[in-house]
Design an enzyme around this catalytic site. Structure first.
Site, short mmCIF file in Angstrom:
data_model
loop_
_atom_site.label_atom_id
_atom_site.label_comp_id
_atom_site.label_asym_id
_atom_site.label_seq_id
_atom_site.Cartn_x
_atom_site.Cartn_y
_atom_site.Cartn_z
CB THR A 1 -0.81 0.11 1.14
OG1 THR A 1 -1.81 -1.03 1.04
CG2 THR A 1 -1.52 1.44 1.46
CG ASP B 1 -1.24 -7.39 -2.68
OD1 ASP B 1 -2.04 -6.54 -2.40
OD2 ASP B 1 -1.06 -8.14 -1.71
CB SER B 2 3.02 -8.22 0.93
OG SER B 2 1.95 -8.16 1.74
CD GLN C 1 -7.82 -22.14 16.89
OE1 GLN C 1 -9.05 -21.48 17.12
NE2 GLN C 1 -7.96 -23.40 16.47
N1 ASP Z 1 -2.32 -5.68 0.18
C1 ASP Z 1 -1.34 -4.89 0.68
C2 ASP Z 1 -0.07 -5.50 0.70
O1 ASP Z 1 0.16 -6.39 1.86
C3 ASP Z 1 -1.78 -4.12 2.05
C4 ASP Z 1 -0.66 -3.22 2.64
O2 ASP Z 1 0.29 -3.01 2.29
O3 ASP Z 1 -1.04 -2.71 3.74
O4 ASP Z 1 0.68 -5.43 -0.02
#
Ligand code: ASP
Length: 336
Positions: free
Chosen positions: A12, A55-56, A267
């Site tokens: 992001t 995107d991760s 958990q």
């Molecule tokens: N979907 C994004 C990612 O993990 C979310 C973020 O960066 O906060 O790449």
């Protein structure tokens, strides 16, 4: 002035709006970062690299290997490293780097943001400034900086998709708190015990699943027909699973007998797995499962991936090493 290498890998942090109110897409960031955060140059001499832009959710073990290699081969050229990374898989990458870079002598600080750098009320600016400043300190660890806290990378979990304090380290105190001043918990920091190493071999033959009342252990019998070498079962509380109706004991015995490693995390995020406290836990341990102590689920998964990569032919060594701290990911050694 200290020299810091910033590795931008996506998430992001660097995204821009493509259409009003519409989908965000990754973009290359160097010029934008410098334009939005000119203060960085007052903190350190900065170099940028963008090894990938993902995107991760799309990050794979080969990306961990690439980052570990980049850091290792640049250790003599920089005082510290900052990795800008998507938040979703951030704790997995941090854990992987902590295992791949034993005896790390310099800080590696991963950060990201909940809002893109170019948006109002973004947390990207503050996170990056703090991460770069902390990377100039003597903190020889892989860490995550987010919000106001520096956390040990392999102890951190993403707990929120909306709060600016998106990460927590449920079983280990922060390594630093940033407010008006920077407070570093020097007594908590790891110290390298020898020359830095690079250990990037990693396996993807790991599976994790959550236990719940009613789960049929028979559904997991398909694992015998897969390449899976290690299973992480997220149990309840101290590591509890059913041992009566739909008992997990025969399944664990058979998996262990087939040369697979079965580990139990919880958990419950806070506290540790303790298979010695209740009868259920004792039966689960007797069947061959290993309680993961106070390791996070993320750290347990990545540790098994790392250990299976290091000792692909030696499951007994994987079991032994899983019980010991490699990079401060567990508080007490597990007794088998
Ligand atoms: N979907 C994004 C990612 O993990 C979310 C973020 O960066 O906060 O790449």
């Amino acid at each position: 002035m200290k020299k810091i290498l910033i590795l931008h890998t996506g998430g992001t942090f660097g995204m821009v709006k493509m259409q009003p109110g519409e989908i965000l897409a990754p973009s290359q960031m160097q010029a934008r970062i410098t334009a939005h955060v000119p203060e960085l140059e007052k903190i350190a001499r900065i170099d940028f690299k963008a090894p990938f832009n993902l995107d991760s959710g799309n990050v794979q073990p080969r990306h961990w290997q690439e980052l570990a290699g980049l850091i290792y081969h640049n250790l003599d050229s920089y005082d510290g490293f900052v990795i800008i990374h998507g938040t979703d898989a951030l704790s997995y990458t941090a854990a992987a780097l902590s295992f791949m870079l034993p005896n790390l002598p310099k800080p590696v600080i991963l950060t990201g943001s909940q809002r893109p750098l170019s948006e109002i009320r973004t947390d990207a600016r503050a996170n990056l400034i703090n991460a770069v400043e902390l990377a100039t300190y003597a903190i020889p660890e892989v860490c995550i900086f987010f919000g106001t806290r520096l956390l040990r990378g392999n102890r951190a979990v993403k707990i929120s998709t909306i709060d600016y304090g998106a990460f927590e380290s449920p079983n280990f105190p922060p390594l630093a708190e940033v407010g008006l001043d920077v407070h570093i918990a020097n007594g908590q920091l790891l110290r390298p015990a020898g020359p830095p190493e690079l250990k990037t071999a990693v396996s993807d033959r790991v599976l994790t699943l959550s236990f719940f009342p009613g789960l049929q252990p028979d559904y997991l019998r398909c694992l015998f027909y897969t390449q899976v070498q290690a299973v992480v079962i997220r149990g309840l509380g101290l590591g509890n699973l059913s041992v009566q109706e739909k008992s997990f004991v025969p399944l664990i015995e058979d998996l262990t007998g087939a040369g697979k490693v079965v580990t139990i995390t919880s958990q419950s995020r806070h506290g540790k797995v303790d298979l010695s406290r209740y009868e259920n836990g004792k039966l689960i341990a007797a069947a061959g499962a290993i309680g993961a102590g106070d390791m996070t689920v993320e750290a347990a998964i990545v540790k098994l991936m790392h250990l299976l990569g290091q000792y692909p032919e030696d499951i007994s060594e994987v079991r032994q090493q899983f019980c010991r701290s490699i990079a401060g990911e567990i508080s007490e050694q597990i007794v088998l």
